[in-house]
Design a protein around this motif. Structure first.
Motif, short mmCIF file in Angstrom:
data_model
loop_
_atom_site.label_atom_id
_atom_site.label_comp_id
_atom_site.label_asym_id
_atom_site.label_seq_id
_atom_site.Cartn_x
_atom_site.Cartn_y
_atom_site.Cartn_z
N LYS A 133 1.21 -1.03 -0.13
CA LYS A 133 -0.12 -0.08 0.03
C LYS A 133 1.21 0.97 0.76
N ALA A 134 1.70 1.15 1.10
CA ALA A 134 2.84 2.02 0.89
C ALA A 134 3.57 2.65 -0.13
N ALA A 135 4.63 1.74 -0.90
CA ALA A 135 4.43 1.97 -2.53
C ALA A 135 2.99 1.86 -3.79
N ARG A 136 2.60 1.62 -3.15
CA ARG A 136 1.04 1.77 -4.37
C ARG A 136 0.77 3.50 -4.08
N VAL A 137 0.80 4.42 -2.80
CA VAL A 137 0.10 5.95 -2.90
C VAL A 137 1.41 6.24 -3.26
N GLN A 138 2.89 5.96 -2.83
CA GLN A 138 3.63 7.12 -3.05
C GLN A 138 3.79 6.76 -5.05
N ILE A 139 3.95 5.58 -4.57
CA ILE A 139 4.33 6.34 -7.24
C ILE A 139 3.47 6.74 -7.97
N ALA A 140 1.73 6.92 -6.65
CA ALA A 140 0.29 6.79 -7.99
C ALA A 140 0.61 8.58 -7.71
N TYR A 185 3.52 14.02 -11.77
CA TYR A 185 3.84 14.10 -13.60
C TYR A 185 3.28 14.24 -14.49
N LEU A 186 1.50 14.07 -14.38
CA LEU A 186 0.72 14.23 -15.26
C LEU A 186 0.57 16.15 -15.13
N ILE A 187 -0.10 15.75 -14.02
CA ILE A 187 -0.20 17.09 -14.39
C ILE A 187 0.49 18.58 -14.01
N ILE A 188 1.77 17.86 -13.94
CA ILE A 188 3.02 18.72 -14.60
C ILE A 188 3.35 18.59 -16.56
N VAL A 209 -7.42 15.11 -16.04
CA VAL A 209 -8.40 13.34 -15.65
C VAL A 209 -7.41 11.66 -15.25
N VAL A 210 -6.92 12.27 -16.20
CA VAL A 210 -5.68 10.67 -16.25
C VAL A 210 -5.34 10.77 -14.46
N ALA A 211 -4.42 12.31 -14.49
CA ALA A 211 -3.71 12.42 -13.23
C ALA A 211 -4.79 12.04 -11.45
N LEU A 212 -5.84 12.62 -11.73
CA LEU A 212 -6.93 11.87 -11.00
C LEU A 212 -6.94 10.97 -10.73
N LEU A 213 -7.54 10.31 -11.58
CA LEU A 213 -7.42 8.36 -12.14
C LEU A 213 -5.95 7.85 -11.37
N PHE A 214 -4.84 8.23 -11.20
CA PHE A 214 -3.75 7.44 -10.68
C PHE A 214 -4.06 8.04 -8.74
N LEU A 215 -4.86 9.48 -8.59
CA LEU A 215 -4.76 9.41 -7.09
C LEU A 215 -5.61 8.44 -6.28
N VAL A 216 -6.71 8.39 -7.22
CA VAL A 216 -8.40 7.28 -6.67
C VAL A 216 -6.94 5.95 -7.07
N ALA A 217 -6.63 5.15 -8.13
CA ALA A 217 -6.12 3.75 -7.54
C ALA A 217 -4.82 4.40 -6.14
N ILE A 248 -7.95 3.21 -3.74
CA ILE A 248 -8.88 1.86 -3.85
C ILE A 248 -8.54 1.06 -4.02
N GLY A 249 -6.75 1.32 -4.87
CA GLY A 249 -5.81 0.04 -5.24
C GLY A 249 -6.56 -0.64 -6.21
N GLN A 250 -6.65 0.19 -6.88
CA GLN A 250 -7.45 -0.33 -8.51
C GLN A 250 -6.32 -0.04 -9.46
N TRP A 251 -5.23 -0.25 -10.30
CA TRP A 251 -4.14 0.17 -11.47
C TRP A 251 -4.99 -0.16 -12.94
N ARG A 252 -6.31 -0.50 -13.17
CA ARG A 252 -6.94 -1.31 -14.53
C ARG A 252 -7.22 0.45 -15.07
N LEU A 253 -8.01 0.79 -14.29
CA LEU A 253 -7.92 2.18 -14.75
C LEU A 253 -7.70 3.66 -15.53
N PRO A 254 -6.51 3.84 -14.34
CA PRO A 254 -5.52 4.73 -14.81
C PRO A 254 -4.60 3.93 -15.87
N ILE A 255 -4.18 2.81 -16.07
CA ILE A 255 -3.71 2.24 -17.01
C ILE A 255 -4.16 2.41 -18.10
N MET A 256 -5.64 1.80 -18.17
CA MET A 256 -6.17 1.98 -19.83
C MET A 256 -6.38 3.78 -19.75
#
Length: 956
Positions: A202-209, A215-218, A262-270, A273-281
């Motif tokens: 979880k810690a790695a997921r939160v930090q990487i996301a 990065y996407l916002i920039i 939008v994609v940046a927002l999806l990464f924050l959601v992921a 919630i721990g679901q990577w499928r949506l931001p990857i798609m």
């Protein structure tokens, strides 16, 4: 670990001492560099410039170091602290186990050292953008807006470069920090790969996301800024946003920027919630969208919509480009005039242009440098530049064009007498200016000097002749001493004996004072010379002069300026002043065409074309002077409306002087700068056309002709340079010192038509009233010749000269013996209702001490050619026996020794007799030439020389 092992790892006292000494040495070297720089700037009165630069670079370094070092360090710390504890011990099934153990051993080094090292790199990268940051902080609004977004032009000058730099730096910082975090999480098991399966804590997921979202916002901000960069994109024919850009590319950037958000927002959601499928798609969709919106869709619009209707659809954008380009290069106020040039010659045709023809320059500044050396160098330790300068002086109430040069020091001429003492203490300066009439030559073809000799005498009056600061001054000299001390600096030689040698002591304020041991040591290190520290010639009153080239001095105190490649000397208010033109430039003016500065100014006269890139905006914003004696630098704000100059005047307050501080004498020597004129003529070749349809077809495009003479060592095919002349342009009331250039039809092949299509003139006379610039200065006039007229261009005229049988026959006579014929600059003047070409012809023997002598003058008008001994005779021959005007003299003249003096001469009996003999010899010479009797011709030539020598002696 044993005590012996610990003892072996200790640094020995000797090595420690050496290390300390080395560190102290490097530190002191850095200190001396800063110290000497400060002393130099402070002596000039520009210490605030150096302090501002050091502070700006230091602050930018700290910001860059803290941002990159801090964020990367924080990312590493978070990743390490959140590592899975249960993976601390070795695991044979874990490929990262070995690396984990190594990192654990080097934990402090990596967690502290890596961010520090990255911080240093980040600080260095950020400090290089100090000018961008200062310009943004002090930005000045222009009141003009771009035609697409309605933003002030200052946004493109200052805001966009700064915001682009910030987003680039922020993007790199987040990317590096994210990669470091991913590496730590991978090594310590936060991210694990097991065949096709993978797991992430979880810690790695939160930090990487979070890092991915940042990065996407920039990137979204960067994409939003990219739409504004289309204002300076080049599409081939013109610069700026095209129809496809406005209707496809710009909307595409806007959509992609929103998709990134939008994609940046999806990464924050992921992250939660721990679901990577949506931001990857979504990321995959963003990549596909970028290919469609950034490439495919603009291509479709350009190919299927614009291509078939390009001329119509692009018309509005071409109009934008034409208007912006002409405004950015100062061409929006060009006065256009249709010039119905005559090609037939009639007697008296030049009567109305008598003042112009009287000032036609027959002395070529690219050829007579050798003449100046032979006649005015006097000693081998003096020299003149290969390319001399053209200026004008007021003599007896009339403007006189002159060819002028500075007699500079040439220490290489000392030969075996060279030593540190002679080079540094004794031979420290050049002496005097040498000026020749531009429109006169002596009877034997030598320049006629109006200022010459050592000591310097002539029409320019009394002035300080010593040249301590010049284009070829020594690297450094040590000057000045106590008043009671015997002078050591060699001044000039009045004869060959020791008693004829004159010495002097520098009494100005030209460099830092060497009044203490620390200062002397600092300069000894700077110039790697222990003599500065040890020589008894160096005392508390000594000054060290360095950075002596006028262009280098101005560049140091005004780093925001692009400087003209030619600094020229002038005698102003009793001093020799170097005048340097400074430009403020930009490559970000919306819709303006970009031109490479170095390529645009390159021609056969350019001696110092610096490696400078493309620009699309230029203003001659500063006129600078450098005192040749004291090195004092003054910067005058010439274009006070320029927003870039206004911005930098806020950055460096108090460094610019107003025009009101310029004396009338200085203003009388200000010229319209050649490099600016070259940039403008390069642009005007296409942008003299203001109709979008005609511009699109390029049917009336022009170019600058190649120099048909090519007297310098530059490669074949170099452009003809513009020339300074005093002339009256059609449509004006009086002659004015001007700079001009010509245009011929543009062609990329060998079948180009070398006929004149345009004649561009810039008024270069700023007046002579103190603090007030003439309203006509800088006015550009374009004479456009009708297409139906085939007035020969410079290349065609030169070919006609070379192909003419009579000219060839006379040139062959001049080539007899060990002499070569040199063609001087081919001048073009709008006189007599048409265009007159004038070319001086020189001869030079092959001896080592020979120099060019003016022997003939070629002239052409239309298709007619004349070739005579003098310009007046050539014009009379060309225009039916009487041109109606008198050109520059080829007879010796008596020049006034002080301004205002009137030369007088009473012919003696000997002078009259000598002139009568010369006249008879000329008649005999003409008769011999007509009959082809070359033996008689040679005798007449010899008799003429004897008679003229006698006349000279009688005149003296």
């Amino acid at each position: 670990m044993t005590n012996a092992t610990v003892s072996n790892r200790r640094i020995s006292p000797f090595r420690l001492s050496v290390l300390i000494i080395v560190l102290i040495g490097f530190g002191f070297a850095g200190y001396t560099n800063v110290m000497t720089d400060y002393l130099w700037f402070d002596q000039l009165g520009f210490s605030s410039v150096l302090i501002t630069q050091i502070l700006a670079q230091s602050i930018m370094f700290l910001i860059g170091a803290v941002v990159l070092g801090g964020i990367s360090g924080l990312s590493l710390a978070v990743a390490y602290r959140s590592r899975p504890i249960y993976l601390k011990f070795p695991d044979q099934n874990d490929p990262f186990s070995v690396y984990r153990q190594l990192i654990e051993q080097l934990r402090k080094v990596l967690l502290i050292g890596a961010p520090l090292l990255l911080g240093v790199f980040g600080g260095v990268a950020a400090s290089s953008r100090w000018e961008t940051a200062l310009a943004w902080l002090n930005r000045t609004y222009t009141g003009e807006v771009d035609p697409q977004f309605g933003l002030d032009i200052s946004f493109y000058f200052f805001d966009l470069p700064f915001l682009t730099a910030v987003t680039t730096y922020a993007s790199a910082t987040v990317l590096i920090s994210g990669l470091l975090a991913a590496f730590v999480h991978t090594v310590f098991g936060g991210i694990r790969f097991n065949g096709r399966k993978s797991s992430i804590t979880k810690a790695a997921r939160v930090q990487i996301a979070i890092m991915a979202a940042l990065y996407l916002i920039i990137q979204g901000v960067s994409l939003w800024l990219d739409q504004y960069k289309t204002m300076t994109n080049s599409s081939g024919l013109y610069t700026g946003a095209t129809y496809a850009d406005v209707n496809a590319v710009i909307p595409g950037f806007q959509i992609l920027a929103m998709i990134s958000a939008v994609v940046a927002l999806l990464f924050l959601v992921a992250a939660f919630i721990g679901q990577w499928r949506l931001p990857i798609m979504a990321t995959g969709l963003m990549v596909v969208s970028s290919l469609i919106l950034g490439g495919l869709y603009p291509w479709v619009v350009q190919t299927f919509q614009v291509g078939p209707n390009e001329r119509t659809l692009e018309a509005v954008y071409i109009d934008r480009n034409i208007e912006a380009t002409r405004k950015a290069y100062g061409l929006d106020a060009v006065e256009n005039q249709n010039y119905q040039a005559k090609t037939d010659t009639t007697a008296g045709a030049l009567r109305a242009d008598a003042e112009t023809t009287a000032n036609i320059r027959i002395i070529d500044p690219t050829l007579v440098s050798a003449s100046f050396r032979q006649l005015e160098q006097f000693q081998q330790y003096y020299n003149f530049e290969n390319h001399l300068d053209v200026d004008r002086y007021s003599l007896n109430g009339k403007t006189q064009d002159t060819v002028i040069a500075v007699r500079e020091l040439n220490q290489a001429g000392l030969g075996s007498a060279r030593s540190w003492y002679n080079d540094t203490i004794v031979y420290t300066h050049g002496y005097g200016v040498v000026a020749a009439f531009g429109n006169q030559a002596s009877s034997d073809g030598q320049p006629v000097f109006l200022q010459s000799g050592i000591p310097s005498k002539g029409a320019l009056g009394e002035y300080e002749p010593r040249i301590y600061f010049g284009e070829n001054s020594p690297t450094y000299s040590i000057v000045g001493s106590d008043k009671s001390a015997k002078p050591r600096e060699f001044d000039y030689s009045a004869g060959n004996s020791e008693s004829d040698q004159t010495y002097t002591t520098f009494s100005g304020n030209g460099g830092p004072t060497l009044n203490n041991v620390i200062t002397r040591l600092a300069y000894a290190i700077k110039f790697q010379s222990e003599q500065i520290l040890l020589s008894d010639a160096v005392n508390d009153k000594s000054q060290i002069l360095y950075n002596r080239n006028p262009i280098d001095r101005v560049k140091a105190v005004a780093p925001y300026l692009t400087l003209d490649s030619d600094a020229y000397p002038a005698v102003v208010d009793g001093k020799v002043q170097w005048i340097v033109d400074g430009y403020t430039t930009s490559a970000n003016y919306p819709y303006s065409r970009a031109e490479n500065f170095s390529r645009s100014i390159a021609d056969t006269s350019t001696t110092n074309a610096f490696g400078r890139g493309a620009i699309n905006y230029i203003r001659n914003s500063v006129k600078a002077t450098v005192d040749a004696y004291s090195g004092e630098v003054k910067l005058y704000a010439w274009d006070v409306k320029d927003p870039i100059l206004k911005t930098w005047s806020k950055v460096y307050p108090g460094t610019l002087l107003p025009i009101s501080k310029m004396s009338g004498d200085l203003l009388s020597h200000v010229r319209y700068p050649a490099d600016l004129f070259k940039m403008q003529r390069a642009i005007l070749g296409s942008y003299h056309v203001t109709d979008s349809g005609s511009f699109y077809s390029q049917q009336d495009a022009w170019m600058t002709p190649n120099d048909p003479v090519g007297t310098t060592s530059t490669s074949t095919g170099a452009l003809q340079p513009p020339y300074y002349l005093t002339m009256q342009v059609p449509g004006t009331d009086a002659p004015a010192f001007s700079i001009y250039s010509t245009f011929i039809p543009r062609s990329t092949g060998e079948s180009s038509r070398n006929v004149l299509r345009g004649y561009l003139v810039a008024d270069s006379d700023a007046g002579s009233v103190a603090g007030k610039v003439s309203p006509n200065y800088g006015k550009l006039r374009l004479l456009t010749l009708p297409k139906a007229l085939n007035v020969p261009g410079p290349g065609l005229v030169q070919n006609n000269f070379n192909a003419d049988s009579e000219v060839s026959r006379l040139l062959n006579i001049l080539r007899q013996g060990s002499t070569t014929v040199l063609n001087g600059n081919l001048l073009t003047l709008p006189v007599g209702g048409g265009l007159l070409y004038v070319q001086p012809v020189y001869i030079k023997s092959t001896g080592e001490t020979s120099y060019p002598l003016l022997k003939k003058v070629l002239v052409a008008f239309g298709d007619k050619i004349a070739f005579e001994d003098t310009l007046t005779a050539a014009l009379d021959s060309l225009f039916g026996g009487n041109s109606g005007a008198v050109a520059g003299s080829t007879d010796p003249v008596v020049t006034p020794t002080q301004p205002g003096d009137t030369p007088t001469a009473t012919p003696s009996a000997a002078l009259k007799a000598a002139l009568a003999q010369a006249r008879q010899a000329m008649l005999d010479k003409a008769q011999a030439m007509a009959s082809g009797d070359w033996t008689a011709y040679g005798k007449a030539e010899k008799a003429l020389k004897i008679a003229l020598d006698a006349a000279l002696a009688a005149a003296k």
